[in-house]
Scaffold this active site. Structure first.
Site, short mmCIF file in Angstrom:
data_model
loop_
_atom_site.label_atom_id
_atom_site.label_comp_id
_atom_site.label_asym_id
_atom_site.label_seq_id
_atom_site.Cartn_x
_atom_site.Cartn_y
_atom_site.Cartn_z
N TYR A 132 68.09 68.89 129.70
CA TYR A 132 66.91 69.11 128.77
C TYR A 132 66.80 70.58 128.03
O TYR A 132 66.80 70.86 126.89
CB TYR A 132 65.68 68.41 129.19
CG TYR A 132 64.67 68.24 127.88
CD1 TYR A 132 64.48 67.56 127.30
CD2 TYR A 132 63.39 69.24 128.33
CE1 TYR A 132 63.35 67.30 126.30
CE2 TYR A 132 62.49 69.23 127.12
CZ TYR A 132 62.42 68.63 126.50
OH TYR A 132 61.37 68.39 125.58
N ARG A 198 49.79 73.90 134.25
CA ARG A 198 50.31 73.12 132.93
C ARG A 198 49.18 73.61 131.77
O ARG A 198 48.04 73.58 132.02
CB ARG A 198 50.74 72.11 132.76
CG ARG A 198 51.93 71.42 133.61
CD ARG A 198 53.13 72.30 132.93
NE ARG A 198 54.54 71.73 133.70
CZ ARG A 198 54.79 72.04 134.91
NH1 ARG A 198 54.13 73.12 135.35
NH2 ARG A 198 55.76 71.75 135.42
N ASP A 260 60.73 72.33 139.55
CA ASP A 260 59.39 72.00 138.67
C ASP A 260 58.82 73.52 138.36
O ASP A 260 58.65 74.19 139.34
CB ASP A 260 58.82 71.20 139.71
CG ASP A 260 57.38 70.62 138.77
OD1 ASP A 260 57.62 69.41 138.41
OD2 ASP A 260 56.40 71.14 138.41
N1 UDP Z 1 53.19 65.78 138.22
C1 UDP Z 1 52.58 65.30 139.13
N2 UDP Z 1 52.33 63.83 139.34
C2 UDP Z 1 52.77 62.88 138.48
C3 UDP Z 1 53.72 63.49 137.37
C4 UDP Z 1 53.79 64.93 137.18
O1 UDP Z 1 51.87 65.86 139.93
O2 UDP Z 1 52.73 61.78 138.56
C5 UDP Z 1 53.21 67.10 137.89
C6 UDP Z 1 54.64 67.73 137.78
O3 UDP Z 1 55.41 67.83 139.17
C7 UDP Z 1 54.61 68.78 137.02
C8 UDP Z 1 53.24 68.56 136.09
O4 UDP Z 1 52.81 67.55 136.82
O5 UDP Z 1 54.31 70.06 137.82
C9 UDP Z 1 53.74 68.28 134.56
O6 UDP Z 1 54.75 67.28 134.73
P1 UDP Z 1 55.23 66.45 133.48
O7 UDP Z 1 56.41 65.53 133.97
O8 UDP Z 1 54.24 65.89 132.94
O9 UDP Z 1 55.80 67.67 132.40
P2 UDP Z 1 56.72 68.90 132.70
O10 UDP Z 1 55.87 69.81 132.40
O11 UDP Z 1 57.22 68.99 134.25
O12 UDP Z 1 57.75 68.70 131.81
#
Ligand code: UDP
Ligand code: UDP
Length: 301
Positions: A132, A198, A260
């Site tokens: 990605y 985030r 991550d």
């Molecule tokens: N995350 C989490 N639980 C979930 C899904 C995601 O704690 O059920 C965390 C993930 O590890 C990351 C953040 O939430 O740190 C954002 O994840 P997402 O997949 O939404 O987007 P990213 O910014 O990583 O592309």
């Protein structure tokens, strides 16, 4: 996001050709548009050439949730790279303005915080997120080379995390996961310690940013960050969702996915200056709308 963009452009009086291969998109999200004579749908995969006649192109093609883009990583890179080549070829033939939805993932796991557009990022080229991140980075390279080499009128934005109605309940991203889990009163899955951050932008704000970017003067290429600078830990997000839903769910801690990013927050001074754009929907209000959407969706399942 594509369906919201279609709604907005139709409202502004445009004629829309919506192109989707429905790998992650849902036809339900555009079902209300079929009776609109200014809306046309084409099932097509942008990794193959596309010969149509249009004045402007918005390229949003690519699965964006880590679980979706990692399911078929080769196809993910192809979607970003071959997709960009085909759509840039189309734009070149038509002399059409072309918009690229790039991503904050080009910054990888950033050491500069918040991230300005001039930051080159810290990206692993061989990890599970690379299909990605590097695909999107290569697409940016192609956009800027078509601009320099063929004088193409490009508009590149970098989206930070975006959420809102019409997300898929199994999208796998944090906002949809937490809301669906809270409504169902099942465990909220915190990856890692939940202290990673985030910034979450509501979809309507994001679409406004797209349209403003597309309307900038020729020669202004970006890249421009689009996102809501409010920064939250995943624990804070979970707490907000639990409260809004009035849920009995408990938090469970699962392992942190590889690579991550630990923190992420956009520097949006360029968007403020050039697009006069600022997000207007704060996280609590946006979450309320999104909870409402998921309640209705899950009630009909
Ligand atoms: N995350 C989490 N639980 C979930 C899904 C995601 O704690 O059920 C965390 C993930 O590890 C990351 C953040 O939430 O740190 C954002 O994840 P997402 O997949 O939404 O987007 P990213 O910014 O990583 O592309
Ligand atoms: N292309 C397309 N639609 C068009 C024009 C081009 O899909 O209307 C694709 C085609 O597959 C081509 C690619 O875009 O290979 C890049 O086009 P470009 O003109 O830059 O390169 P070339 O055709 O010279 O390889």
């Amino acid at each position: 996001m594509g369906s919201h963009l279609c709604d907005r452009l139709l409202k502004d009086g445009h004629d829309i050709l919506c192109v989707d291969n429905f790998y992650t998109g849902s036809k339900v999200n555009i079902s209300h548009l079929h009776s609109n004579l200014n809306f046309e749908l084409l099932r097509h995969d942008v990794t193959f050439p596309l010969y149509v006649e249009v004045d402007q192109i918005y390229n949003l093609a690519c699965p964006a949730s880590p679980i979706h883009y990692q399911r078929d990583p080769v196809q993910t890179t192809k979607t970003s790279v071959h997709g960009a080549i085909n759509l840039l070829g189309l734009a070149k033939r038509l002399k059409a303005r072309i918009f690229q939805a790039s991503t904050s993932e080009v910054y990888g796991d950033p050491v500069i915080h918040p991230q300005p557009e001039c930051y080159w990022g810290k990206v692993n080229p061989i990890g599970p997120r690379s299909c990605y991140d590097e695909g999107k980075r290569c697409a940016e390279t192609l956009f800027f080379d078509y601009h320099r080499q063929h004088n193409l009128d490009i508009k590149v934005v970098r989206l930070f995390n975006t959420y809102g109605p019409r997300m898929h309940p199994n999208d796998g991203r944090v906002v949809s996961n937490f809301i669906v889990q809270a409504i169902r009163n099942v465990d909220i899955t915190i990856y890692g310690s939940g202290e990673q951050t985030r910034s979450f932008c509501y979809v309507d704000d994001m679409i406004e940013g797209f349209v403003r970017m597309m309307g900038t003067e020729p020669g202004f290429t970006g890249p421009v960050n689009l996102g809501n600078p409010g920064e939250f830990t995943m624990l804070e997000l979970a707490e907000k969702v639990l409260k809004l839903v009035g849920s009995k769910s408990k938090l469970v801690y699962l392992s942190l996915p590889v690579d991550d990013p630990k923190q992420r927050k956009p520097d949006i001074s360029l968007a403020q200056e050039k697009l006069l754009w600022l997000p207007t929907v704060d996280l609590d209000d946006g979450l309320k709308e999104t909870v409402c959407y998921f309640r209705t969706l899950l009630a009909h399942k």
